[in-house]
Design a protein around this motif. Structure first.
Motif, short mmCIF file in Angstrom:
data_model
loop_
_atom_site.label_atom_id
_atom_site.label_comp_id
_atom_site.label_asym_id
_atom_site.label_seq_id
_atom_site.Cartn_x
_atom_site.Cartn_y
_atom_site.Cartn_z
N PHE A 1 10.38 -61.36 130.74
CA PHE A 1 9.85 -61.08 129.41
C PHE A 1 10.59 -59.91 128.78
O PHE A 1 10.95 -59.94 127.59
CB PHE A 1 8.35 -60.81 129.49
N TYR B 1 12.59 -60.20 125.32
CA TYR B 1 12.13 -59.40 124.18
C TYR B 1 13.25 -58.47 123.70
O TYR B 1 13.52 -58.36 122.51
CB TYR B 1 10.88 -58.62 124.56
N CYS C 1 15.90 -60.58 121.89
CA CYS C 1 15.41 -61.06 120.61
C CYS C 1 15.34 -59.91 119.60
O CYS C 1 15.76 -60.06 118.45
CB CYS C 1 14.03 -61.70 120.78
N ALA D 1 13.65 -53.03 126.63
CA ALA D 1 12.21 -53.30 126.64
C ALA D 1 11.67 -52.99 128.02
O ALA D 1 12.18 -53.49 129.02
CB ALA D 1 11.93 -54.76 126.29
N HIS E 1 10.82 -54.72 113.83
CA HIS E 1 9.56 -55.03 114.53
C HIS E 1 8.71 -55.99 113.70
O HIS E 1 8.02 -56.86 114.24
CB HIS E 1 8.81 -53.73 114.82
N CYS F 1 11.02 -59.58 114.03
CA CYS F 1 11.32 -60.18 115.34
C CYS F 1 10.24 -61.17 115.78
O CYS F 1 9.05 -60.83 115.80
CB CYS F 1 11.46 -59.06 116.37
N TYR G 1 9.40 -62.20 118.77
CA TYR G 1 8.64 -61.70 119.92
C TYR G 1 7.63 -60.65 119.46
O TYR G 1 6.50 -60.63 119.94
CB TYR G 1 9.57 -61.09 120.96
N SER G 2 8.03 -59.80 118.54
CA SER G 2 7.10 -58.80 118.01
C SER G 2 5.94 -59.47 117.29
O SER G 2 4.79 -59.05 117.42
CB SER G 2 7.82 -57.83 117.07
N THR H 1 3.52 -60.86 119.89
CA THR H 1 2.73 -59.88 120.64
C THR H 1 1.78 -59.09 119.75
O THR H 1 0.81 -58.53 120.25
CB THR H 1 3.65 -58.88 121.38
#
Length: 136
Positions: free
Chosen positions: A48, A52, A55, A78, A116, A119, A121-122, A125
């Protein structure tokens, strides 16, 4: 969402293997010593973290293009932590963004915050796990 690409991988737990559908990933999985394992393989937190970071760095290039700033010397790390929470286990991320001197200050902060927001992935999450942005 209209999917542009779909990745698929199969795993059989934290002690076993993870294999992508195209065979490019074929990894032994093992619990890290901190969680009682032998550490003789990778683990989901490492995977992960790698995904992350990659990405986020790619998203930063897109955002930087719009802002007309150069990100060739940017590095993204990350740090993914797993720990106990009120329902069992949870994750937290510290996203460390190393910026060159030319991007220090307000421009760099705006770049990281815009990345952020952009993205994927951001976005995935957000509201689910704590993500701390650290600019270095």
């Amino acid at each position: 969402m209209d999917a542009l690409y779909t990745a698929a991988a199969t795993a059989n737990g934290r002690e076993g293997r993870a294999v992508s559908s195209d065979g490019r990933i074929d990894l032994a999985l093992a619990m890290p010593p901190a969680l009682g394992g032998n550490g003789e393989g990778t683990n989901p937190e490492q995977l992960f973290a790698a995904g992350y970071a990659a990405c986020f760095a790619g998203a930063m290039k897109e955002v930087a293009r719009e802002m007309k700033v150069d990100t060739k010397d940017v590095s993204v790390t990350a740090e993914v932590s797993i720990g106990k929470d009120e329902t069992g286990f949870g994750l937290a991320v510290v996203m460390r963004v190393e910026l060159p001197e030319a991007l220090e200050g307000e421009t760099g902060r705006r770049l990281v915050e815009a990345t952020h927001a952009f993205c994927p992935y951001s976005k995935a999450t957000r509201g689910n796990i704590e993500v701390e942005l650290v600019i270095e």
